[in-house]
Each structure stands twice: as C-alpha cells, then as structure tokens.
Motif scaffolding. Sequence first.
Motif, PDB file in Angstrom:
ATOM      1  N   TYR A  64      50.114  39.325  35.090  1.00 28.71           N
ATOM      2  CA  TYR A  64      51.137  39.103  34.051  1.00 28.71           C
ATOM      3  C   TYR A  64      50.558  39.360  32.656  1.00 28.71           C
ATOM      4  O   TYR A  64      51.225  39.942  31.796  1.00 28.71           O
ATOM      5  CB  TYR A  64      51.670  37.675  34.121  1.00 28.71           C
ATOM      6  CG  TYR A  64      52.747  37.427  35.159  1.00 28.71           C
ATOM      7  CD1 TYR A  64      54.005  38.034  35.056  1.00 28.71           C
ATOM      8  CD2 TYR A  64      52.531  36.566  36.231  1.00 28.71           C
ATOM      9  CE1 TYR A  64      54.999  37.794  35.990  1.00 28.71           C
ATOM     10  CE2 TYR A  64      53.530  36.312  37.173  1.00 28.71           C
ATOM     11  CZ  TYR A  64      54.757  36.929  37.054  1.00 28.71           C
ATOM     12  OH  TYR A  64      55.749  36.684  37.970  1.00 28.71           O
ATOM     13  N   LEU A  65      49.316  38.893  32.427  1.00 25.64           N
ATOM     14  CA  LEU A  65      48.715  39.073  31.096  1.00 25.64           C
ATOM     15  C   LEU A  65      48.611  40.541  30.725  1.00 25.64           C
ATOM     16  O   LEU A  65      48.686  40.907  29.556  1.00 25.64           O
ATOM     17  CB  LEU A  65      47.311  38.435  31.057  1.00 25.64           C
ATOM     18  CG  LEU A  65      47.247  36.915  30.904  1.00 25.64           C
ATOM     19  CD1 LEU A  65      45.807  36.432  31.046  1.00 25.64           C
ATOM     20  CD2 LEU A  65      47.820  36.459  29.570  1.00 25.64           C
ATOM     21  N   MET A  66      48.423  41.383  31.748  1.00 25.79           N
ATOM     22  CA  MET A  66      48.281  42.817  31.483  1.00 25.79           C
ATOM     23  C   MET A  66      49.628  43.535  31.558  1.00 25.79           C
ATOM     24  O   MET A  66      49.695  44.762  31.647  1.00 25.79           O
ATOM     25  CB  MET A  66      47.300  43.444  32.479  1.00 25.79           C
ATOM     26  CG  MET A  66      45.900  42.879  32.382  1.00 25.79           C
ATOM     27  SD  MET A  66      45.219  43.053  30.709  1.00 25.79           S
ATOM     28  CE  MET A  66      44.064  41.683  30.695  1.00 25.79           C
ATOM     29  N   GLY A  67      50.710  42.762  31.559  1.00 20.27           N
ATOM     30  CA  GLY A  67      52.035  43.359  31.484  1.00 20.27           C
ATOM     31  C   GLY A  67      52.533  43.960  32.788  1.00 20.27           C
ATOM     32  O   GLY A  67      53.480  44.753  32.790  1.00 20.27           O
ATOM     33  N   PHE A  87      41.064  42.185  32.646  1.00 17.70           N
ATOM     34  CA  PHE A  87      41.095  40.734  32.454  1.00 17.70           C
ATOM     35  C   PHE A  87      39.684  40.175  32.240  1.00 17.70           C
ATOM     36  O   PHE A  87      39.456  39.391  31.323  1.00 17.70           O
ATOM     37  CB  PHE A  87      41.770  40.076  33.660  1.00 17.70           C
ATOM     38  CG  PHE A  87      41.715  38.580  33.663  1.00 17.70           C
ATOM     39  CD1 PHE A  87      42.494  37.838  32.795  1.00 17.70           C
ATOM     40  CD2 PHE A  87      40.877  37.894  34.541  1.00 17.70           C
ATOM     41  CE1 PHE A  87      42.451  36.446  32.791  1.00 17.70           C
ATOM     42  CE2 PHE A  87      40.825  36.514  34.544  1.00 17.70           C
ATOM     43  CZ  PHE A  87      41.608  35.786  33.670  1.00 17.70           C
ATOM     44  N   ILE A  88      38.728  40.596  33.083  1.00 21.34           N
ATOM     45  CA  ILE A  88      37.386  40.003  32.944  1.00 21.34           C
ATOM     46  C   ILE A  88      36.698  40.452  31.651  1.00 21.34           C
ATOM     47  O   ILE A  88      35.861  39.734  31.124  1.00 21.34           O
ATOM     48  CB  ILE A  88      36.468  40.275  34.168  1.00 21.34           C
ATOM     49  CG1 ILE A  88      36.341  41.771  34.459  1.00 21.34           C
ATOM     50  CG2 ILE A  88      36.966  39.514  35.378  1.00 21.34           C
ATOM     51  CD1 ILE A  88      35.361  42.085  35.588  1.00 21.34           C
ATOM     52  N   ASP A  89      37.103  41.612  31.139  1.00 20.59           N
ATOM     53  CA  ASP A  89      36.524  42.038  29.861  1.00 20.59           C
ATOM     54  C   ASP A  89      37.120  41.257  28.691  1.00 20.59           C
ATOM     55  O   ASP A  89      36.432  40.948  27.728  1.00 20.59           O
ATOM     56  CB  ASP A  89      36.781  43.537  29.634  1.00 20.59           C
ATOM     57  CG  ASP A  89      35.895  44.390  30.538  1.00 20.59           C
ATOM     58  OD1 ASP A  89      34.870  43.854  31.035  1.00 20.59           O
ATOM     59  OD2 ASP A  89      36.231  45.564  30.767  1.00 20.59           O
ATOM     60  N   GLU A  90      38.407  40.938  28.802  1.00 17.98           N
ATOM     61  CA  GLU A  90      39.090  40.320  27.661  1.00 17.98           C
ATOM     62  C   GLU A  90      39.086  38.790  27.682  1.00 17.98           C
ATOM     63  O   GLU A  90      39.292  38.160  26.656  1.00 17.98           O
ATOM     64  CB  GLU A  90      40.550  40.816  27.609  1.00 17.98           C
ATOM     65  CG  GLU A  90      40.651  42.283  27.264  1.00 17.98           C
ATOM     66  CD  GLU A  90      42.093  42.787  27.276  1.00 17.98           C
ATOM     67  OE1 GLU A  90      43.025  41.970  27.067  1.00 17.98           O
ATOM     68  OE2 GLU A  90      42.287  43.995  27.505  1.00 17.98           O
ATOM     69  N   ALA A  95      33.762  32.254  35.717  1.00 17.21           N
ATOM     70  CA  ALA A  95      33.818  32.731  37.101  1.00 17.21           C
ATOM     71  C   ALA A  95      35.100  33.530  37.264  1.00 17.21           C
ATOM     72  O   ALA A  95      36.041  33.395  36.487  1.00 17.21           O
ATOM     73  CB  ALA A  95      33.796  31.559  38.076  1.00 17.21           C
ATOM     74  N   LEU A  96      35.101  34.336  38.303  1.00 17.15           N
ATOM     75  CA  LEU A  96      36.245  35.201  38.581  1.00 17.15           C
ATOM     76  C   LEU A  96      36.922  34.703  39.858  1.00 17.15           C
ATOM     77  O   LEU A  96      36.290  34.601  40.908  1.00 17.15           O
ATOM     78  CB  LEU A  96      35.753  36.639  38.771  1.00 17.15           C
ATOM     79  CG  LEU A  96      36.744  37.645  39.338  1.00 17.15           C
ATOM     80  CD1 LEU A  96      37.951  37.809  38.429  1.00 17.15           C
ATOM     81  CD2 LEU A  96      36.056  38.998  39.539  1.00 17.15           C
ATOM     82  N   GLN A  97      38.189  34.396  39.727  1.00 14.33           N
ATOM     83  CA  GLN A  97      38.914  33.952  40.922  1.00 14.33           C
ATOM     84  C   GLN A  97      39.120  35.153  41.852  1.00 14.33           C
ATOM     85  O   GLN A  97      39.569  36.199  41.406  1.00 14.33           O
ATOM     86  CB  GLN A  97      40.267  33.382  40.517  1.00 14.33           C
ATOM     87  CG  GLN A  97      40.947  32.694  41.659  1.00 14.33           C
ATOM     88  CD  GLN A  97      41.651  31.432  41.194  1.00 14.33           C
ATOM     89  OE1 GLN A  97      41.071  30.613  40.492  1.00 14.33           O
ATOM     90  NE2 GLN A  97      42.878  31.286  41.552  1.00 14.33           N
ATOM     91  N   PRO A  98      38.775  35.013  43.146  1.00 13.20           N
ATOM     92  CA  PRO A  98      38.874  36.178  44.036  1.00 13.20           C
ATOM     93  C   PRO A  98      40.272  36.795  44.021  1.00 13.20           C
ATOM     94  O   PRO A  98      41.276  36.101  44.149  1.00 13.20           O
ATOM     95  CB  PRO A  98      38.537  35.598  45.407  1.00 13.20           C
ATOM     96  CG  PRO A  98      37.689  34.413  45.106  1.00 13.20           C
ATOM     97  CD  PRO A  98      38.225  33.846  43.822  1.00 13.20           C
ATOM     98  N   LYS A 227      28.526  43.240  36.799  1.00 18.84           N
ATOM     99  CA  LYS A 227      28.737  43.186  35.348  1.00 18.84           C
ATOM    100  C   LYS A 227      28.566  41.776  34.784  1.00 18.84           C
ATOM    101  O   LYS A 227      28.753  41.548  33.592  1.00 18.84           O
ATOM    102  CB  LYS A 227      30.144  43.695  35.001  1.00 18.84           C
ATOM    103  CG  LYS A 227      30.266  45.215  35.086  1.00 18.84           C
ATOM    104  CD  LYS A 227      31.717  45.663  35.009  1.00 18.84           C
ATOM    105  CE  LYS A 227      32.303  45.508  33.622  1.00 18.84           C
ATOM    106  NZ  LYS A 227      33.710  45.997  33.567  1.00 18.84           N
ATOM    107  N   GLY A 228      28.286  40.816  35.684  1.00 21.20           N
ATOM    108  CA  GLY A 228      27.992  39.472  35.191  1.00 21.20           C
ATOM    109  C   GLY A 228      29.022  38.404  35.521  1.00 21.20           C
ATOM    110  O   GLY A 228      28.980  37.303  34.979  1.00 21.20           O
TER     111      GLY A 228
END
Lengths: 439, 207
Positions: A64-67, A87-90, A95-98, A227-228
């Motif tokens: 949704y955040l990315m339209g 999303f992970i860049d912005e 942590a990243l939800q799978p 990428k971290g």
Amino acid sequence: MTTWQEKRQARFEAWLNPAGLEFVSPSAKADYQGRVQRIIDAIELKKTPDRIPLYPNHTFMPIYLMGKRPVDAMRDVKVGIETFEKFIDEYPFDALQPIGLINPIEPMEMLGYELYRWPGVGGVPESSVYRYVEHDWMEGTEFKALAQDPTNFWLRTYIPRFCKSLSAFTSLPVATNFIELPNFAGFVAAFGNPELQKSLKALMEAGTKTLEWMMEVGAFMGRAAAKGHPSSAGGFSKAPFDILTDTMRSMKSAMLDLRRHPEGLLEAISVLTPLAGQMAIDAMDQAGNPLVFIPLHKGADGFMSPAQFEKFYWPSLKKVMAMIVEAGGVPVPFAEGGYSQRIDYLKDMPKGTTAWIIDKTDIVELKKRVGDHCCLIGNVPGSMFHSGAPADIEQYCRNLIDKVGPGGGFMMASGTVLDEARPEMIHAMINTTMKYGQY
Amino acid sequence: MQDLTNAMAEMMEDEVLALTDKYLAEGKPPQAILDAFQAGMAEIGKRYEAGEYFVAELIMAGEMMNAGSEKIKPHLKGGPQAGPSKGRVLVATVQGDIHDIGKNIAVTIMELAGYEVKNLGEDVPTATIIEEVKAWKPKMVGLSGLLTLAYDPMKAVVDGLKEAGLRDSVKVLLGGGQIDDYVLKFTGADVYANDAMANVTYLNGLK
C-alpha cells in the motif's frame, strides 16, 4: 548435554552470522549484525541495546505504501518484491517481515482453496486484503477422530473439504496400513484411482507454481539480508486451541464447543500440542532465525472466562512455547486485542526468553508487572496510523520511549498488523524512535 | 418456572430444552415459558456486564433462546406478545468490509434487550445505509468494521447523513475490534462500542 541456554546462544550466533551469506558491503554487514544484536539485546534483558529496535508488524503495508494493491502482489510476485525492495530502502526497520505472508493467488485457484477469499473473490473488494471464510470445516463430534490420528484426519477429512481440487484425498489409503506384503497391493492400488490421480496432479501443478514463487521470494529475502536487513522471524506456530478454532471450527461453534464438546476438544488440543511445537522448531532450523511468531486469537480478554483460559487455552500454548525455548528459540506471541486479564501468565517462561507483541493491553502497566521478565513489543494503535496525525504518533512513541523503554526489553511497533498506512505516519514512528530511542 | 430461568442463567443447555418440553407438555402458558427465558437472558446480561460471563456465554445464550423459541412458537396463538419495541436500530458492516461475527452478536443482544433491529448485512454501500435511515427512521445506526479500510466508509456514512439533513435525527455508533477515540474523531460518529453489551447500555441511555 546441551542446555537450552547453549542451544539458544548457538542459534543467535547463526542468526548473527548466516552461513553462506555474502554481504554486499562491510557496512551492510555492520547494519545486519547491528540490527540482529539490537533485537537480541532487547529480548535477553541482560543489557540495554544501543537503541530501541524498530520491529515490523504488518502484512500488506509495504505494498500500500508504494501505491500498489495487495491483489497486484498476490497475482505477480515481481510486484510484491519490487515494493518490498523500495520499502526496505525507505523505511529502516530493524527487521524485515517475511514477504511470504502475501501468498500467491494462482496456486490457490488451482487447488480450489476455499479457506480464504482474496481480493476480487466472493465479495472481497479488489482494493482489499484476503479474508478467512467463517465456516465449520469440521464438526464438533470429530475432535476424537482428529485426536486418534491427526495426519490421517488432515489428509483424508479436513484438506478435501477446503481444497476442491483435492476432494479425492478422501480415498487416500491410510499410510500406517502400508506394512508387510499382504497390504502391498491394497495400499498401492489406491493410487490407481483416476480421481485420486487427478487430485494428486492438481497438487503437483500447484506445487510447481508455488515453488517458483517461493524461489523468487527466498532470493529476495537473501538479497535483503545481504544488504543488511535480517528477517523478523524464522518460524510460525499457534496456540493449539486456535489451530482448532480459527480455521477448523467457526467462531460460533468454537465458543459452543467449550460447553458441548469439552472432552473431545481437550483431547484434540493435547494431540496437537507437540505438533505445534515441532512445527516451530523445524521452521527455525530451516530459516536460521530463532524467533517464532505466534499470533494469538481466542485467548484474548472477552472471548472466554479466566477458568476456561486456564483449562483450554494456556496449558497447551505454554507447552508449545516451552518446546521452542527448550530448543533454543524465542517465542514471539502476538497478544492481539486485550490481555489485561492474563498479565501474570506472561511470566511463565524463563526470564529473557520471550518477546510479546502487545496490541490494546496497557503496555505501561505491563512494563511495571512483567517488564523485568520478558520483552514487550508494540503498541502504537493501528487506528492512529490511519486517523491520527504524525504529531499523534510522535507523542505516543515518546511516551512509550519514556515509560516502556527504560532498562531495555522493548521494541517499537504498531499494536496491530498494519495494511494501509500513510507514509508520513510510518516515518513519524521511525524518526521518533531513531531520535529519542537511543540508550 | 424459576428452574428454567436458573438453568438458562447457568448455561445448562440440555436442561433448558428438557424443561421447555416438560412445561409445554404440562400445558403451561407458552407466553409464561417465554418470559422465563427472557428472565434468564436478563440474568446472563447482568453477569456479562459484571465480567463473570464472556462472548462464549452470549453465544450459548443466543443458541438456547433460539432453540427454546422454536419449541414455543407453535403453541403461541397470534405470535409472541413481546413488549413494545424500545426503538429501531439499523446496523451494517460498511462498504469494503465483510466481517460479520461481532455485528451479529451485537444484533442478537440488542434484539434480546427489546430493540427492533434491521441488519443490512455486510459490504453495504453508503447510499443504501443513508436511504434506509431516511425511509426507516431508526434512532441509531450501528456501523461495523474490523479493517482499517472500514474507517473511510464509516466517515462517508456520517458525512452522507449530514448532507441528507438526517444527522440530527439519528445517533451513529461504531463497532469493531480496532475502533477507538481516533476513529471516532475521524469519522464524526457519536460513540463507539468494543463489546455487544456496551451498545445496549448506550441505547438504554438515549431518550
């Protein structure tokens, strides 16, 4: 003999230094390990992390955040991955939800999967998210059959009911009958049944599609880690009561089962308990991440009495969590709704082994009562992300930092699983935590 | 028939149905049996409000009430003589949301409390709700929704009622697990309820 503390240390080490992962840069490695260590410190309660970790709690929010719409990502894995990449860049969560939570529609359609509806199907708007179909997928009189042989029950009774293309699984032979020569022909011949072959073929074809999808998703999670960005959880499990009453019995029937079928219900719970624990352990072994997400539903305040919670809900959930802890894992139960009447149960696991995601329970009160025993995650209200202003988020987060942050053992997150949210609201939570959440 | 009322309040489903059969067979006035059920329901409501009973008991109460009514109905001449309706309540799960469990529990409880409830179902278009308010003239409209996606349609209903000049004639109550003060303020509704009895408490307080 290896203690659970030693097992957990080994799992933490493996999470900090994933085998075979090549980071894109030294700074990406430092980011990754810094994030994992921050989360570990918040969980262990041995020392404060360098900063309050930002823990993700969402399903479709990045999309949704990315339209984009959830249905776009469910139809095309590349859409989902592109949105998560951005999303992970912005949005620098720790942590990243799978991304696997999104799930592909095509194999669901191939299987005639009816447990859920997705956007555009059965009244669910195209712009919306998937929904569970409230239905009695089993009868209250079937708990005992389930308890007698759960795998058999799943394969031959439960699955054929919600996967139309697998309806011939009702004619699967019983696996444990395949003993000795006299049973050879009877067992193997069952697979000659053309209807069963059709079902098996449907499953194989859906399997191929889903594997392709999984490979793409897995590759993305690997790139993100390089990428971290560590994954927010490695395993998934549920309270045995919820397994039976979330997607097997309807809500109404489940509540009636407490009085109409208490013995069968308890028998089924007892049989499912070690399976629910093992499911979590197998997943964290495979993922190399010791956190096990356990969304809790019917045990929340309001559905059942404290006495029923004590009888039907907690003992089995506690055993599942104990199995995870014993194997060196970290249960992350999500106390969705209110848990005000259950607070003391949060102390039942050993100190520093569990991290509870808190929704509507008073988290400041929790900090006072159990904050020296388990990590708390939460609880910025989901409604605020939609209906409030960035200043509301900042104020709420600062209060959490002041009242729940001291001494560590706290991670910032939304109190509920977010789908749509405005960018400035998520940035407000992240920025406030970055600015004021340093120890 | 205090034993029937007590059995109801104590959640003894089998006994409730057995006693209903017994009293019907003995030729007791069916309306009196129904009244015993109502008294049981009132006690259950009290225990719920006191925190002794939970959703599980409300659902069982609805089950017993329905099963009892089915047995009694054929014996009633001219239908049950319910007291005068305490007022009309319109409910709907708003457009874009299809969750119905919480709404349906709330409907049962409001009906048992003596309100005349019209349930428009789920994913109900805003215009339909406005039209129904206009035509049916309820004292309250209850808007249900579990998803954050429901907040905008809830606001649209409130705005639509204003535009249609109906806002002052009806109270708007929001229901749903994630509804709170923020959503109330955002939508401009009058009140929200996080459980089914709170609806009734609010309704009972309206003039």
